[in-house]
Design an enzyme around this catalytic site. Structure first.
Site, PDB file in Angstrom:
ATOM      1  N   ALA A  48       0.837  -1.208   0.000  1.00 20.89           N
ATOM      2  CA  ALA A  48       0.000   0.000   0.000  1.00 20.89           C
ATOM      3  C   ALA A  48       0.870   1.257   0.000  1.00 20.89           C
ATOM      4  O   ALA A  48       0.606   2.222  -0.721  1.00 20.89           O
ATOM      5  CB  ALA A  48      -0.916  -0.011   1.213  1.00 20.89           C
ATOM      6  N   GLU A  49       1.947   1.216   0.792  1.00 15.92           N
ATOM      7  CA  GLU A  49       2.847   2.383   0.835  1.00 15.92           C
ATOM      8  C   GLU A  49       3.529   2.583  -0.520  1.00 15.92           C
ATOM      9  O   GLU A  49       3.692   3.703  -1.002  1.00 15.92           O
ATOM     10  CB  GLU A  49       3.915   2.193   1.920  1.00 15.92           C
ATOM     11  N   SER A  96      31.642  16.191 -26.778  1.00 18.20           N
ATOM     12  CA  SER A  96      30.463  16.861 -27.314  1.00 18.20           C
ATOM     13  C   SER A  96      30.925  17.767 -28.452  1.00 18.20           C
ATOM     14  O   SER A  96      32.095  17.727 -28.826  1.00 18.20           O
ATOM     15  CB  SER A  96      29.756  17.642 -26.216  1.00 18.20           C
ATOM     16  N   LEU A  97      30.038  18.572 -28.985  1.00 19.85           N
ATOM     17  CA  LEU A  97      30.409  19.375 -30.153  1.00 19.85           C
ATOM     18  C   LEU A  97      30.202  20.859 -29.887  1.00 19.85           C
ATOM     19  O   LEU A  97      29.291  21.245 -29.155  1.00 19.85           O
ATOM     20  CB  LEU A  97      29.536  18.982 -31.348  1.00 19.85           C
ATOM     21  N   GLU A 130      27.456  15.447 -42.007  1.00 17.08           N
ATOM     22  CA  GLU A 130      26.548  14.353 -41.628  1.00 17.08           C
ATOM     23  C   GLU A 130      25.354  14.947 -40.904  1.00 17.08           C
ATOM     24  O   GLU A 130      25.509  15.878 -40.122  1.00 17.08           O
ATOM     25  CB  GLU A 130      27.236  13.407 -40.621  1.00 17.08           C
ATOM     26  N   LYS A 132      22.870  15.575 -38.012  1.00 18.12           N
ATOM     27  CA  LYS A 132      23.053  15.396 -36.570  1.00 18.12           C
ATOM     28  C   LYS A 132      21.795  14.735 -36.019  1.00 18.12           C
ATOM     29  O   LYS A 132      20.735  15.360 -35.936  1.00 18.12           O
ATOM     30  CB  LYS A 132      23.292  16.751 -35.898  1.00 18.12           C
ATOM     31  N   ASP A 134      19.108  13.292 -33.588  1.00 17.55           N
ATOM     32  CA  ASP A 134      18.680  13.678 -32.248  1.00 17.55           C
ATOM     33  C   ASP A 134      18.304  12.425 -31.458  1.00 17.55           C
ATOM     34  O   ASP A 134      17.133  12.079 -31.316  1.00 17.55           O
ATOM     35  CB  ASP A 134      17.491  14.635 -32.357  1.00 17.55           C
ATOM     36  N   ARG A 153      26.664   7.436 -23.046  1.00 20.75           N
ATOM     37  CA  ARG A 153      27.675   8.475 -22.937  1.00 20.75           C
ATOM     38  C   ARG A 153      27.866   8.923 -21.488  1.00 20.75           C
ATOM     39  O   ARG A 153      28.976   9.205 -21.068  1.00 20.75           O
ATOM     40  CB  ARG A 153      27.259   9.678 -23.786  1.00 20.75           C
ATOM     41  N   TYR A 241      29.106   6.753 -36.421  1.00 20.01           N
ATOM     42  CA  TYR A 241      29.744   7.932 -37.016  1.00 20.01           C
ATOM     43  C   TYR A 241      31.106   8.296 -36.433  1.00 20.01           C
ATOM     44  O   TYR A 241      31.709   9.278 -36.818  1.00 20.01           O
ATOM     45  CB  TYR A 241      28.825   9.155 -36.964  1.00 20.01           C
ATOM     46  N   LYS A 305      32.835  17.673 -40.226  1.00 21.17           N
ATOM     47  CA  LYS A 305      34.077  17.141 -39.653  1.00 21.17           C
ATOM     48  C   LYS A 305      35.215  17.298 -40.653  1.00 21.17           C
ATOM     49  O   LYS A 305      35.031  16.970 -41.836  1.00 21.17           O
ATOM     50  CB  LYS A 305      33.909  15.654 -39.329  1.00 21.17           C
ATOM     51  N   LYS A 329      23.465  23.982 -36.107  1.00 19.98           N
ATOM     52  CA  LYS A 329      22.126  23.634 -35.616  1.00 19.98           C
ATOM     53  C   LYS A 329      21.025  24.288 -36.447  1.00 19.98           C
ATOM     54  O   LYS A 329      21.207  25.383 -36.991  1.00 19.98           O
ATOM     55  CB  LYS A 329      21.980  24.100 -34.152  1.00 19.98           C
ATOM     56  N   CYS A 423      13.877  44.817  -4.249  1.00 23.30           N
ATOM     57  CA  CYS A 423      13.981  43.353  -4.291  1.00 23.30           C
ATOM     58  C   CYS A 423      12.691  42.729  -3.759  1.00 23.30           C
ATOM     59  O   CYS A 423      12.266  43.063  -2.653  1.00 23.30           O
ATOM     60  CB  CYS A 423      15.173  42.916  -3.442  1.00 23.30           C
ATOM     61  N   CYS A 426      13.614  40.848  -0.210  1.00 23.14           N
ATOM     62  CA  CYS A 426      13.992  41.510   1.046  1.00 23.14           C
ATOM     63  C   CYS A 426      13.600  42.987   1.089  1.00 23.14           C
ATOM     64  O   CYS A 426      13.786  43.648   2.102  1.00 23.14           O
ATOM     65  CB  CYS A 426      15.489  41.358   1.301  1.00 23.14           C
ATOM     66  N   CYS A 447      19.685  43.360  -6.429  1.00 21.71           N
ATOM     67  CA  CYS A 447      19.277  43.680  -5.074  1.00 21.71           C
ATOM     68  C   CYS A 447      20.512  44.140  -4.309  1.00 21.71           C
ATOM     69  O   CYS A 447      21.570  43.522  -4.401  1.00 21.71           O
ATOM     70  CB  CYS A 447      18.681  42.425  -4.438  1.00 21.71           C
ATOM     71  N   CYS A 453      19.675  39.707   2.421  1.00 25.65           N
ATOM     72  CA  CYS A 453      18.639  39.221   1.518  1.00 25.65           C
ATOM     73  C   CYS A 453      18.523  37.699   1.591  1.00 25.65           C
ATOM     74  O   CYS A 453      19.453  36.980   1.244  1.00 25.65           O
ATOM     75  CB  CYS A 453      18.929  39.646   0.086  1.00 25.65           C
TER      76      CYS A 453
HETATM   77  S1  IVH Z   1      30.337  13.426 -33.687  1.00 27.92           S
HETATM   78  C1  IVH Z   1      33.986  13.609 -31.360  1.00 27.92           C
HETATM   79  N1  IVH Z   1      28.424  13.025 -35.431  1.00 27.92           N
HETATM   80  O1  IVH Z   1      25.663  15.152 -31.087  1.00 27.92           O
HETATM   81  C2  IVH Z   1      32.741  13.646 -32.117  1.00 27.92           C
HETATM   82  N2  IVH Z   1      27.820  13.488 -33.175  1.00 27.92           N
HETATM   83  O2  IVH Z   1      26.223  17.617 -29.683  1.00 27.92           O
HETATM   84  C3  IVH Z   1      31.533  13.487 -31.289  1.00 27.92           C
HETATM   85  N3  IVH Z   1      25.434  13.471 -32.746  1.00 27.92           N
HETATM   86  O3  IVH Z   1      27.209  13.682 -28.296  1.00 27.92           O
HETATM   87  C4  IVH Z   1      30.264  13.499 -31.947  1.00 27.92           C
HETATM   88  N4  IVH Z   1      24.801  12.963 -34.795  1.00 27.92           N
HETATM   89  O4  IVH Z   1      25.328  12.395 -29.478  1.00 27.92           O
HETATM   90  C5  IVH Z   1      28.732  13.308 -34.153  1.00 27.92           C
HETATM   91  N5  IVH Z   1      26.832  12.613 -37.045  1.00 27.92           N
HETATM   92  C6  IVH Z   1      27.141  12.882 -35.791  1.00 27.92           C
HETATM   93  C7  IVH Z   1      26.150  13.055 -34.796  1.00 27.92           C
HETATM   94  C8  IVH Z   1      26.542  13.363 -33.493  1.00 27.92           C
HETATM   95  C9  IVH Z   1      24.397  13.224 -33.563  1.00 27.92           C
HETATM   96  C10 IVH Z   1      25.314  13.811 -31.323  1.00 27.92           C
HETATM   97  C11 IVH Z   1      26.193  13.023 -30.382  1.00 27.92           C
HETATM   98  C12 IVH Z   1      27.023  14.031 -29.644  1.00 27.92           C
HETATM   99  C13 IVH Z   1      26.179  15.247 -29.794  1.00 27.92           C
HETATM  100  C14 IVH Z   1      27.007  16.484 -29.639  1.00 27.92           C
END
Ligand code: IVH
Length: 700
Positions: A48-49, A96-97, A130, A132, A134, A153, A241, A305, A329, A423, A426, A447, A453
């Site tokens: 129940a909890e 990351s990018l 390439e 990107k 999602d 990741r 990729y 790339k 983007k 503020c 405060c 403030c 505050c």
């Molecule tokens: S290359 C060192 N290629 O975007 C290179 N990333 O914003 C690392 N992603 O963490 C990433 N499509 O999850 C690469 N064609 C693509 C991608 C890609 C999607 C994602 C990936 C990365 C994120 C960075």
């Protein structure tokens, strides 16, 4: 927080922050009870909890759909993935990018690449473009051609072992085809196609289960199931990729690498294109933007790339993103809704930030009911009024923003918004300071209540315990506010003396012996803390995580850091010169640092903390090398590499690069036409290296 406290607040009265904190706690608690029940067959609460916990979770989610978490218990039956996956440290960090939003940002990216490599205009820079995807990135490790590990990741350094789940994806080969090096790590994106996403949500709706907001969340939720048969039913896909560890070179260009991936049996996005130059890459982006709606999966931009892998190698990375790639983007999705109210929040530095309270609306796959309005000038510039129809947008993970007002839809009685000059927390005067250098008003109204505050004090404490800082589990916003109100915690040092007030703690509503003990344990675990986290936790203006890391690495100990920054208060001092000579720390950050330590109260806070805990040297960023911890100065022109490249190479080997020579310099590297710095080095007796000697050292 325990059940009694939680149930004390009706769901209708929860604030957004409370709800978010509670959902987080519920996800954790329910996962723990699942584990106890399913894995250990040792439940600690009654059915129940347990049901009550799940019901509470569902009720909060129903009222705050935008807060539904990826790891929400509603997405799960059975045992708890949140606790269930083994953590794995990636053999190579998952990067990351950097982002570009305009075409010119992309052109500038290629110019930077050229500058860094010292290429002349005639030399072509080929790019692979390439889509990107999602989704969520994962890494697949093959040894002797067999899949041995698959991981998410995570934070880029450490992810979760989801091998069993990844094995269920038909796009993930268990065995590589053809010949491959002994160790191959393939990286790419797990995603869900639109048709499969829709079918899955329809099914969930029929079953009365909560719906996933978008294919990305659904892919992530589906991969993090403890039972691989659930993942298997979710029809996830994978595009390869990139790579992590490779025991042998397999290609000379990225394009060739993609061919190898295909030969090994991976799916590589068929739209990817090899472009001769940046203009061709940008043309590709424009074409893809038009085709985007017809694709079977979500993409949020195009990744470019640098094709040549020897150039990629030389370009290396900067703050966890490669210098050889950039994500271009797509513009964010925009929708209209009604602005119901403007609330003013007070931050830890006293900044008054206006927040738009909106009629809830779906944008980019999630329901949004709040958005940022940035500051007073933005409201005036856009003439945003309560009652207006507004255009909002949400790009990726960033906070939703109010973009503009639909003026023709303005109600007749809407009046211009008057920004408060006091503020709201405060009552102190809130002012905009004039920058003496420019004579201009600061955009932020602050403030002036400083230490009196409560909002600032509470926000500072919240920052102090936040995940990137002291990371004290179980000390959420609500607790901090309540503890502050009742005088249990007034400053950071009090957190470490909370054990002395245990008696006061356990008698509080919602607290008991067990929960108090848990919190105090979590606090005790932080009596030793890496120096960079300590510095970040202080909440000094402009000192974010990466600046804190730079400072920690440069000064090495809390004592040295405090002593140096206090001494740097004198702009004529050697300490000031040393501070501004740290790479990426300019006079503006340096002044914020010295201003912080010029304030006696701040010094007291730091002293108080020093009595309570120990700050330890952070882990070195890279493995030990002959250059780790050394301070270098480059001067003159080098033949084999540009200055930027030399600096990057030195930093990747754990060295610090300074702009000027002092007694603390270990090596001065002199190229052709070196000037006064070489002379100064000799005068101070600092070791001088030729370009060749430096190259030998850098090769290790
Ligand atoms: S290359 C060192 N290629 O975007 C290179 N990333 O914003 C690392 N992603 O963490 C990433 N499509 O999850 C690469 N064609 C693509 C991608 C890609 C999607 C994602 C990936 C990365 C994120 C960075």
């Amino acid at each position: 927080m325990v059940g009694a406290d939680r149930r004390a607040i009706p769901v209708e009265e929860l604030t957004l922050e409370d709800a978010a904190a509670e959902l987080e706690a519920l996800a954790r608690e329910i996962a723990e009870h699942d584990r106890l029940y399913y894995r250990e067959s040792a439940p600690r609460i009654s059915d129940a909890e347990y049901d009550a916990l799940r019901r509470r979770n569902e009720e909060i989610e129903a009222r705050f759909p935008e807060l539904v978490r990826e790891d929400s218990p509603s997405f799960r039956v059975g045992a708890a993935p949140a606790e269930g996956f083994r953590k794995v440290v990636h053999a190579r960090p998952m990067l990351s990018l950097q982002n570009a939003f305009e075409e010119d940002d992309v052109r500038e990216f290629v110019r930077r690449v050229r500058r860094f490599l010292g290429l002349d205009e005639a030399e072509p820079v080929e790019l692979v473009a390439e889509p990107k995807i999602d989704g969520l990135s994962v890494t697949l490790r093959y040894e002797e051609g067999r899949l041995v590990l698959g991981a998410t990741r995570g934070d880029g350094t450490e992810g979760e072992d989801v091998t069993a789940n990844l094995r269920t994806l038909r796009d993930v080969p268990r065995k590589l085809k053809g010949d491959a090096p002994a160790v191959v790590e393939v990286r790419g994106e797990v995603y869900m196609r639109h048709d499969e996403f829709r079918a899955m949500n329809e099914q969930r709706e029929k079953e009365g289960l909560p719906l996933y907001a978008n294919p990305r969340n659904s892919a992530s939720g589906s991969l993090r199931q403890l039972d691989p048969s659930v993942t298997a039913r979710r029809k996830l896909r994978f595009f390869a990729y990139s790579w992590g560890e490779l025991s042998a070179n397999v290609a000379e260009t990225h394009w060739e690498f993609l061919e190898r991936l295909k030969a090994w049996g991976f799916h590589v996005n068929p739209i990817a294109r090899l472009c001769r130059d940046v203009e061709e890459a940008i043309a590709f982006y424009r074409t893809i933007s038009e085709q985007r709606a017809e694709l079977e999966y979500d993409i949020d931009g195009v990744v470019y790339k640098v094709n040549r892998l020897d150039w990629q190698e030389r370009l290396g990375m900067v703050s966890r993103a490669p210098r050889w790639a950039i994500a271009h983007k797509f513009p964010a999705e925009q929708v209209e809704t009604v602005l119901k109210d403007i609330q003013i929040q007070v931050g830890r530095t006293g900044a008054l930030t206006p927040v738009a309270i909106l009629e809830p609306v779906t944008v980019g796959g999630v329901v949004v009911s709040r958005a940022t309005l940035h500051n007073e000038d933005e409201i005036a510039r856009k003439d945003v009024r309560i009652g207006d129809r507004v255009v909002i947008q949400r790009a990726g993970d960033v906070i939703p923003q109010v973009v503009s007002v639909v003026e023709k839809a303005r109600p007749a009685d809407a009046s211009p918004f008057v920004f408060p000059d006091h503020c709201p927390a405060c009552g102190s005067l809130a002012t905009r300071t004039i920058n003496p250098a420019t004579g201009q008003e600061d955009v932020v109204r602050r403030c002036t209540g400083g230490l009196i505050c409560p909002a600032q004090a509470i926000e500072r404490l919240r920052h102090f315990v936040s995940r990137q800082a002291f990371d004290i589990e179980g000390l959420g916003r609500k607790h901090i506010a309540a503890f502050w109100q009742d005088g249990l915690i007034r400053g950071p040092g009090d957190i470490f003396r909370l054990h002395e007030r245990k008696a006061d703690l356990i008698v509080r509503e919602g607290w008991g012996e067990q929960s108090a003990a848990k919190l105090l344990e979590a606090i005790e675990r932080r009596r030793r803390i890496p120096l960079d986290r300590f510095i970040y936790a202080l909440g000094i203006r402009q000192v974010g995580e990466s600046t804190a890391r730079l400072l920690a690495r440069h000064y090495g100990s809390l004592e040295a850091f405090v002593e140096a920054v206090e001494a740097a208060g004198d702009p004529e001092s050697e300490a000031w010169r040393e501070l501004v000579a740290i790479d990426q720390i300019g006079p503006s950050v340096a002044s914020d640092l010295t201003a912080f330590f010029a304030e006696p109260h701040n010094r007291e806070v730091v002293e108080d903390l020093r009595r309570e805990l120990e700050a330890v040297e952070p882990l070195p960023a890279t493995k030990e090398s002959a250059l780790s911890g050394k301070t270098l100065v480059f001067t003159g022109t080098m033949e084999s590499m540009t200055r930027g490249e030399a600096k990057a190479r030195a930093e990747s080997l754990g060295a610090k690069v300074a702009g000027s020579v002092s007694r603390k310099t270990d090596y001065v590297i002199v190229g052709a036409d070196a000037g006064s710095k070489a002379a100064k080095a000799r005068e101070l007796g600092v070791t001088v290296l030729s370009e060749q000697e430096w190259l030998d050292l850098a090769r290790g």
